[in-house]
Design a protein around this motif. Structure first.
Motif, PDB file in Angstrom:
ATOM      1  N   LEU A 115       0.540  -1.318  -0.294  1.00 24.25           N
ATOM      2  CA  LEU A 115      -0.087  -0.287   0.293  1.00 24.25           C
ATOM      3  C   LEU A 115       0.823   1.244   0.232  1.00 24.25           C
ATOM      4  CD1 LEU A 115      -2.957   1.029   1.002  1.00 24.25           C
ATOM      5  CD2 LEU A 115      -2.383   1.462   3.279  1.00 24.25           C
ATOM      6  N   VAL A 116       1.843   0.842   1.010  1.00 21.54           N
ATOM      7  CA  VAL A 116       2.910   2.918   0.699  1.00 21.54           C
ATOM      8  C   VAL A 116       3.601   2.731  -0.545  1.00 21.54           C
ATOM      9  CG1 VAL A 116       4.540   3.688   2.620  1.00 21.54           C
ATOM     10  CG2 VAL A 116       2.620   2.824   3.586  1.00 21.54           C
ATOM     11  N   LEU A 117       3.894   1.920  -0.330  1.00 20.14           N
ATOM     12  CA  LEU A 117       5.839   1.949  -1.534  1.00 20.14           C
ATOM     13  C   LEU A 117       4.771   2.320  -2.944  1.00 20.14           C
ATOM     14  CD1 LEU A 117       8.604   1.870  -1.998  1.00 20.14           C
ATOM     15  CD2 LEU A 117       7.977  -0.532  -3.087  1.00 20.14           C
ATOM     16  N   PRO A 118       3.914   1.952  -2.809  1.00 22.98           N
ATOM     17  CA  PRO A 118       3.417   2.397  -4.469  1.00 22.98           C
ATOM     18  C   PRO A 118       3.408   4.151  -4.018  1.00 22.98           C
ATOM     19  CG  PRO A 118       2.615   1.059  -4.630  1.00 22.98           C
ATOM     20  CD  PRO A 118       3.381   0.787  -3.222  1.00 22.98           C
ATOM     21  N   LEU A 119       1.897   4.220  -3.034  1.00 25.90           N
ATOM     22  CA  LEU A 119       1.508   5.743  -2.973  1.00 25.90           C
ATOM     23  C   LEU A 119       2.817   6.566  -2.622  1.00 25.90           C
ATOM     24  CD1 LEU A 119      -0.874   5.225  -0.124  1.00 25.90           C
ATOM     25  CD2 LEU A 119      -1.050   5.302  -2.540  1.00 25.90           C
ATOM     26  N   VAL A 120       4.118   6.590  -2.306  1.00 27.74           N
ATOM     27  CA  VAL A 120       5.036   7.252  -1.778  1.00 27.74           C
ATOM     28  C   VAL A 120       5.955   7.637  -3.683  1.00 27.74           C
ATOM     29  CG1 VAL A 120       7.666   7.356  -1.097  1.00 27.74           C
ATOM     30  CG2 VAL A 120       5.532   6.312  -0.127  1.00 27.74           C
ATOM     31  N   VAL A 121       6.308   5.960  -4.867  1.00 23.12           N
ATOM     32  CA  VAL A 121       6.592   6.631  -5.566  1.00 23.12           C
ATOM     33  C   VAL A 121       5.286   7.553  -6.327  1.00 23.12           C
ATOM     34  CG1 VAL A 121       7.377   5.035  -7.692  1.00 23.12           C
ATOM     35  CG2 VAL A 121       7.620   4.575  -5.556  1.00 23.12           C
ATOM     36  N   SER A 122       4.851   6.749  -6.675  1.00 26.10           N
ATOM     37  CA  SER A 122       3.089   7.655  -7.866  1.00 26.10           C
ATOM     38  C   SER A 122       3.529   8.907  -6.677  1.00 26.10           C
ATOM     39  CB  SER A 122       1.825   6.769  -7.189  1.00 26.10           C
ATOM     40  OG  SER A 122       1.620   7.069  -6.452  1.00 26.10           O
ATOM     41  N   SER A 123       3.063   9.308  -6.016  1.00 25.05           N
ATOM     42  CA  SER A 123       2.885  10.955  -5.588  1.00 25.05           C
ATOM     43  C   SER A 123       4.048  11.493  -5.685  1.00 25.05           C
ATOM     44  CB  SER A 123       2.567  11.102  -3.994  1.00 25.05           C
ATOM     45  OG  SER A 123       3.917  10.378  -3.626  1.00 25.05           O
ATOM     46  N   THR A 124       4.945  10.861  -5.427  1.00 22.48           N
ATOM     47  CA  THR A 124       6.376  11.566  -6.470  1.00 22.48           C
ATOM     48  C   THR A 124       6.537  12.531  -8.111  1.00 22.48           C
ATOM     49  OG1 THR A 124       7.879  10.480  -4.289  1.00 22.48           O
ATOM     50  CG2 THR A 124       9.344  11.620  -6.215  1.00 22.48           C
ATOM     51  N   VAL A 125       6.162  11.095  -8.533  1.00 24.81           N
ATOM     52  CA  VAL A 125       6.397  11.044  -9.711  1.00 24.81           C
ATOM     53  C   VAL A 125       5.288  12.363 -10.366  1.00 24.81           C
ATOM     54  CG1 VAL A 125       5.469   9.561 -12.272  1.00 24.81           C
ATOM     55  CG2 VAL A 125       7.197   8.750  -9.662  1.00 24.81           C
ATOM     56  N   LEU A 126       4.124  11.701  -9.664  1.00 19.38           N
ATOM     57  CA  LEU A 126       3.348  12.988  -9.911  1.00 19.38           C
ATOM     58  C   LEU A 126       3.366  14.244  -9.368  1.00 19.38           C
ATOM     59  CD1 LEU A 126       0.012  10.475  -9.262  1.00 19.38           C
ATOM     60  CD2 LEU A 126       0.616  11.954 -11.278  1.00 19.38           C
ATOM     61  N   PHE A 127       3.880  14.622  -8.589  1.00 12.62           N
ATOM     62  CA  PHE A 127       4.874  16.394  -8.198  1.00 12.62           C
ATOM     63  C   PHE A 127       5.596  16.098  -9.399  1.00 12.62           C
ATOM     64  CE2 PHE A 127       7.225  19.079  -6.069  1.00 12.62           C
ATOM     65  CZ  PHE A 127       5.971  20.396  -5.054  1.00 12.62           C
ATOM     66  N   PHE A 128       6.556  15.912  -9.139  1.00 17.13           N
ATOM     67  CA  PHE A 128       7.883  15.849 -10.262  1.00 17.13           C
ATOM     68  C   PHE A 128       6.668  16.220 -11.999  1.00 17.13           C
ATOM     69  CE2 PHE A 128      11.004  13.953  -8.020  1.00 17.13           C
ATOM     70  CZ  PHE A 128      11.444  16.264  -7.607  1.00 17.13           C
ATOM     71  N   THR A 129       6.086  15.683 -12.137  1.00 12.42           N
ATOM     72  CA  THR A 129       5.234  15.742 -13.585  1.00 12.42           C
ATOM     73  C   THR A 129       4.532  17.191 -13.192  1.00 12.42           C
ATOM     74  OG1 THR A 129       4.614  13.360 -13.550  1.00 12.42           O
ATOM     75  CG2 THR A 129       3.212  14.782 -14.825  1.00 12.42           C
ATOM     76  N   GLY A 130       3.969  17.545 -12.262  1.00 14.35           N
ATOM     77  CA  GLY A 130       3.209  18.491 -12.431  1.00 14.35           C
ATOM     78  C   GLY A 130       3.855  19.535 -12.586  1.00 14.35           C
ATOM     79  N   VAL A 131       5.242  19.983 -11.616  1.00  9.60           N
ATOM     80  CA  VAL A 131       6.087  21.103 -11.500  1.00  9.60           C
ATOM     81  C   VAL A 131       6.409  21.053 -13.178  1.00  9.60           C
ATOM     82  CG1 VAL A 131       8.645  21.766 -11.587  1.00  9.60           C
ATOM     83  CG2 VAL A 131       6.803  20.509  -9.273  1.00  9.60           C
ATOM     84  N   ALA A 132       6.954  19.808 -14.004  1.00  8.72           N
ATOM     85  CA  ALA A 132       7.196  19.947 -14.913  1.00  8.72           C
ATOM     86  C   ALA A 132       6.321  20.552 -16.054  1.00  8.72           C
ATOM     87  CB  ALA A 132       7.775  18.910 -15.910  1.00  8.72           C
ATOM     88  N   PHE A 133       4.957  19.977 -16.168  1.00 12.80           N
ATOM     89  CA  PHE A 133       4.049  20.693 -16.839  1.00 12.80           C
ATOM     90  C   PHE A 133       3.994  22.262 -16.765  1.00 12.80           C
ATOM     91  CE2 PHE A 133       0.024  22.181 -16.853  1.00 12.80           C
ATOM     92  CZ  PHE A 133      -0.706  21.097 -18.342  1.00 12.80           C
ATOM     93  N   CYS A 134       4.048  22.295 -15.695  1.00 13.75           N
ATOM     94  CA  CYS A 134       3.870  23.801 -15.180  1.00 13.75           C
ATOM     95  C   CYS A 134       4.731  24.742 -15.753  1.00 13.75           C
ATOM     96  CB  CYS A 134       3.954  24.599 -13.439  1.00 13.75           C
ATOM     97  SG  CYS A 134       3.637  26.141 -12.931  1.00 13.75           S
ATOM     98  N   TYR A 135       6.276  23.926 -15.811  1.00  9.62           N
ATOM     99  CA  TYR A 135       7.535  25.313 -16.362  1.00  9.62           C
ATOM    100  C   TYR A 135       7.434  24.908 -17.502  1.00  9.62           C
ATOM    101  CZ  TYR A 135      12.289  26.598 -16.924  1.00  9.62           C
ATOM    102  OH  TYR A 135      13.544  26.575 -18.182  1.00  9.62           O
TER     103      TYR A 135
END
Length: 263
Positions: A115-135
């Motif tokens: 439960l925890v590991l996929p959430l940690v990995v996916s939340s990190t990837v999604l956050f970076f994706t949001g920042v990259a999309f913004c920039y």
């Protein structure tokens, strides 16, 4: 007479002092990773180079010959230094998250690790994706849209500290907005709301997404649509992921709940 299943964490307890020592060691490793990343970035491309990279979308939209200004005496030194520190933390974030995971993982059951590991990995990837999309996408569109309304009698010369504050606000807004699928999955997995209810809430979420976009972004239609539309799409992605995630993180001895069945 059947025996109760053995607790997989039985016998893995460690003294409190041992936990403190391990926590200290992992904090030191995380700080060392940030320090190494800071040293590398300070050498290349350097604090000034990092700021030039961050300011590139705005500078490209300014009139020919226009530049940014610094209204504070020490801003030319502090602002690039702050950017280097933040970039170093983001660069070392995988190591930092690994240290956190390695510290808490021994105390988790196998189904909790799923439960925890996929959430940690996916939340990190999604956050970076949001920042990259913004920039890479939003900044260019927003700055060109704003400059198109600037009177010819005004020379645009944004302050570097104000620009840094604006960029950080936008990065956090888009990074957090891209966490929508994680929030949806967590709510469904914890049984707070069923997948069926999430589908019914779809129309309300669309309205909510546009309200959030209007609050967090500048008062222009480009940035608001750039935030609201991805949030709506990510909400749909979260609904689809929730059903799959619930099935693969079920406690071995537990019966499926009503919310799981609706998935």
């Amino acid at each position: 007479m059947s025996q109760e299943p053995r607790d997989e964490l039985e016998g893995t307890e460690a003294p409190f002092v041992t936990h403190l020592i391990e926590l200290r060691d992992r904090l030191i490793r995380a700080l060392l990773a940030v320090g190494v990343a800071f040293g590398v970035l300070a050498i290349w491309p350097g604090p000034a180079g990092l700021y030039d990279l961050l300011a590139a979308p705005l500078v490209a939209s300014l009139p020919h010959g226009a530049t940014m200004i610094a209204t504070n005496v020490i801003s030319p030194f502090l602002v690039p230094l702050k950017i280097t520190m933040m970039a170093a933390f983001l660069l070392a974030l995988p190591v930092v998250l690994y240290q956190v995971w390695a510290f808490v993982a021994p105390g988790l059951y196998s189904h909790e690790k799923k439960l925890v590991l996929p959430l940690v990995v996916s939340s990190t990837v999604l956050f970076f994706t949001g920042v990259a999309f913004c920039y890479f996408f939003v900044f260019g569109k927003v700055f060109k849209f704003i400059q198109s309304f600037a009177p010819h009698s005004i020379t645009a010369a944004p302050d570097i500290e104000a620009y840094l504050s604006f960029v950080l606000t936008m990065f956090v807004a888009f990074g957090a907005a891209f966490e929508v699928p994680v929030a949806v999955v967590v709510l469904a997995r914890m049984g707070i709301v069923s997948v069926a209810k999430l589908r019914e809430f779809r129309g309300y979420f669309i309205v909510l997404a546009f309200i959030i976009a209007a609050i967090l972004t500048p008062p222009d239609i480009v940035s608001q649509l750039s935030l609201a539309i991805p949030m709506c799409l990510l909400y749909e992605l979260g609904i689809m992921a929730a059903g799959v995630f619930i099935k693969h993180t079920q406690f071995p001895d537990s019966e499926p709940t009503d919310s799981d069945k609706t998935a």
